[in-house]
Design an enzyme around this catalytic site. Structure first.
Site, PDB file in Angstrom:
ATOM      1  N   TYR A   1     -34.141  -8.626 110.591  1.00 29.39           N
ATOM      2  CA  TYR A   1     -33.265  -9.315 111.531  1.00 29.39           C
ATOM      3  C   TYR A   1     -32.023  -9.859 110.834  1.00 29.39           C
ATOM      4  O   TYR A   1     -32.099 -10.475 109.768  1.00 29.39           O
ATOM      5  CB  TYR A   1     -33.993 -10.487 112.197  1.00 29.39           C
ATOM      6  CG  TYR A   1     -34.976 -10.076 113.260  1.00 29.39           C
ATOM      7  CD1 TYR A   1     -34.560  -9.427 114.418  1.00 29.39           C
ATOM      8  CD2 TYR A   1     -36.329 -10.356 113.108  1.00 29.39           C
ATOM      9  CE1 TYR A   1     -35.468  -9.059 115.395  1.00 29.39           C
ATOM     10  CE2 TYR A   1     -37.245 -10.000 114.079  1.00 29.39           C
ATOM     11  CZ  TYR A   1     -36.814  -9.344 115.226  1.00 29.39           C
ATOM     12  OH  TYR A   1     -37.714  -8.981 116.193  1.00 29.39           O
TER      13      TYR A   1
ATOM     14  N   LYS B   1     -59.535 -33.327 105.213  1.00 28.65           N
ATOM     15  CA  LYS B   1     -58.841 -33.504 106.488  1.00 28.65           C
ATOM     16  C   LYS B   1     -58.049 -32.240 106.813  1.00 28.65           C
ATOM     17  O   LYS B   1     -57.921 -31.332 105.981  1.00 28.65           O
ATOM     18  CB  LYS B   1     -57.913 -34.710 106.418  1.00 28.65           C
ATOM     19  CG  LYS B   1     -56.817 -34.601 105.372  1.00 28.65           C
ATOM     20  CD  LYS B   1     -55.973 -35.847 105.309  1.00 28.65           C
ATOM     21  CE  LYS B   1     -54.893 -35.709 104.234  1.00 28.65           C
ATOM     22  NZ  LYS B   1     -53.999 -36.884 104.198  1.00 28.65           N
TER      23      LYS B   1
ATOM     24  N   MET C   1     -42.343 -12.166 113.272  1.00 25.18           N
ATOM     25  CA  MET C   1     -43.538 -12.813 113.798  1.00 25.18           C
ATOM     26  C   MET C   1     -44.817 -12.182 113.258  1.00 25.18           C
ATOM     27  O   MET C   1     -45.773 -12.886 112.908  1.00 25.18           O
ATOM     28  CB  MET C   1     -43.561 -12.757 115.327  1.00 25.18           C
ATOM     29  CG  MET C   1     -44.790 -13.432 115.929  1.00 25.18           C
ATOM     30  SD  MET C   1     -44.800 -13.414 117.732  1.00 25.18           S
ATOM     31  CE  MET C   1     -43.512 -14.598 118.102  1.00 25.18           C
TER      32      MET C   1
ATOM     33  N   ARG D   1     -46.280 -47.031 104.631  1.00 23.56           N
ATOM     34  CA  ARG D   1     -46.770 -46.359 105.839  1.00 23.56           C
ATOM     35  C   ARG D   1     -47.818 -47.280 106.457  1.00 23.56           C
ATOM     36  O   ARG D   1     -47.496 -48.126 107.288  1.00 23.56           O
ATOM     37  CB  ARG D   1     -47.359 -44.983 105.493  1.00 23.56           C
ATOM     38  CG  ARG D   1     -46.359 -43.955 105.029  1.00 23.56           C
ATOM     39  CD  ARG D   1     -46.958 -42.556 104.947  1.00 23.56           C
ATOM     40  NE  ARG D   1     -48.257 -42.534 104.284  1.00 23.56           N
ATOM     41  CZ  ARG D   1     -48.905 -41.431 103.940  1.00 23.56           C
ATOM     42  NH1 ARG D   1     -48.379 -40.257 104.213  1.00 23.56           N
ATOM     43  NH2 ARG D   1     -50.076 -41.478 103.341  1.00 23.56           N
TER      44      ARG D   1
END
Length: 366
Positions: A254, A34, A302, A130
């Site tokens: 950053y 999957k 990024m 679930r």
């Protein structure tokens, strides 16, 4: 072209599937592919396993149809069953197997007229809470489907909440419920996910469902001889695209999160969160540069991130950088180690590799 590439080792995939079979020699193993085979490419992985796998498992109809349209004829089970009644026509057309976990799915199947009976796995909520029928409701569902011409090859399935944990108490509670139910119904079982396949022979049933272990990740809290035999299937490989020296105290990246403790050589690597590499990677997250362990430093951007290569004398522009997987010199960086430094799990890293990262497949298709 940009050097970041996901290399997929199909021979390693086949090795890991065979290991799953060896762990449970009296069971058949469904290869769970999957989520695009956990980011590896579902069709390519299915083709590689087609000669060996007894069945494949996917989450939804769209994933199954992709495999059928790609020429896969192996049985495919829908782990979540159908999401609407009109999907039953597709299940019938593509000869799929399906799980049922809710009363409406059973009602829809009993009102449908398939060309041939559909193999059905009845999902039991044994404690995961679930999907699945409550254990006290399963006997009635089983009786309905056993008498129905629409259904065939009934199995009970469930999912373990703590099979990966060293503390086995809750796992044992789930097993006790399931064993009692299987005995009452004389039902074949499909219970074991990857950690249960590796560590809990008591859970091995008519079928097992290995998933993440097929791709080389250890799903257990500790290593075992079996997990040590797993081979990484994906190697996420890039290159150094720039080098610079920074003085002690200078910030990198950053926000200046990391400051050089001494004069340091910093490599810029092509790859970032725009490719799916986790932005939460902490300073010290390992990468391999020319096969040597080096620490990531500074926040992931990024399209790039930075690594301290002060200890790698032969680091140059174009040097190999392995984000996880196997380096050209044979050194291996476990994706599980990377995941721990990102406060996540291997599943999220693998499924998070984005489409702009090309996949290159190695090893013959089955």
């Amino acid at each position: 072209m940009r050097p970041l590439v996901a290399h997929i080792d199909l021979d390693a995939l086949r090795h890991n599937y065979q290991l799953a079979c060896q762990c449970a020699p009296h069971s058949r193993s469904v290869a769970v592919i999957k989520a695009n085979a956990y980011g590896h490419g579902a069709l390519e992985c299915a083709r590689a396993l087609a000669a060996d796998a007894s069945a494949f498992a996917v989450a939804c109809l769209e994933e199954a149809v992709t495999l059928r349209e790609g020429g896969i004829t192996t049985p495919i089970i829908l782990l979540e069953g159908i999401f609407s009644t009109d999907e039953l026509a597709w299940v019938d057309e593509h000869r799929l197997w399906m799980a049922v976990h809710s009363a409406w799915q059973v009602e829809a199947l009993l009102a449908f007229s398939p060309r041939e009976p559909i193999p059905v796995w009845v999902k039991v909520d044994s404690g995961m809470h679930r999907l699945g029928f409550a254990p006290e409701d399963v006997s009635n569902v089983w009786a309905q489907l056993s008498e129905a011409p629409q259904a065939s090859s009934l199995h009970l399935m469930s999912h373990f909440a703590t099979a990966d944990a060293a503390d086995s108490r809750y796992f044992q509670q789930q097993m006790t419920r399931l064993q009692a139910l299987a005995t009452t119904l004389d039902a074949p079982l499909c219970l074991a996910n990857s950690p249960a396949t590796l560590a809990w022979p008591v859970s091995h049933g008519a079928w097992n469902r290995p998933g993440i272990m097929l791709f080389g990740s250890n799903p257990l809290e500790t290593a075992t001889p079996a997990t040590d035999s797993l081979r990484p299937v994906m190697t996420l490989r890039s290159e150094i695209i720039a080098l610079r020296d920074v003085e002690a105290g200078e910030p990198v990246g950053y926000g200046g999160r990391w400051r050089a403790p001494r004069r340091s050589r910093i490599a810029v690597v092509a790859g970032g969160y725009g490719d799916g590499y986790d932005r939460h990677a902490q300073d010290g997250t390992p990468v391999l540069v020319n096969g040597q362990h080096c620490p990531l430093v500074g926040k992931v951007s990024m399209d790039m991130f930075t690594v301290d290569v002060s200890g790698v004398a032969d680091a140059v522009i174009g040097s190999e950088v392995v984000l996880w997987g196997r380096a050209s010199n044979g050194a291996v960086l476990s994706i599980d180690d990377v995941a721990r430094h990102c406060d996540t799990i291997s599943y999220t890293l693998l499924t998070g590799v984005l489409p702009r990262v090309p996949r290159r497949y190695h090893g013959a298709f089955g």
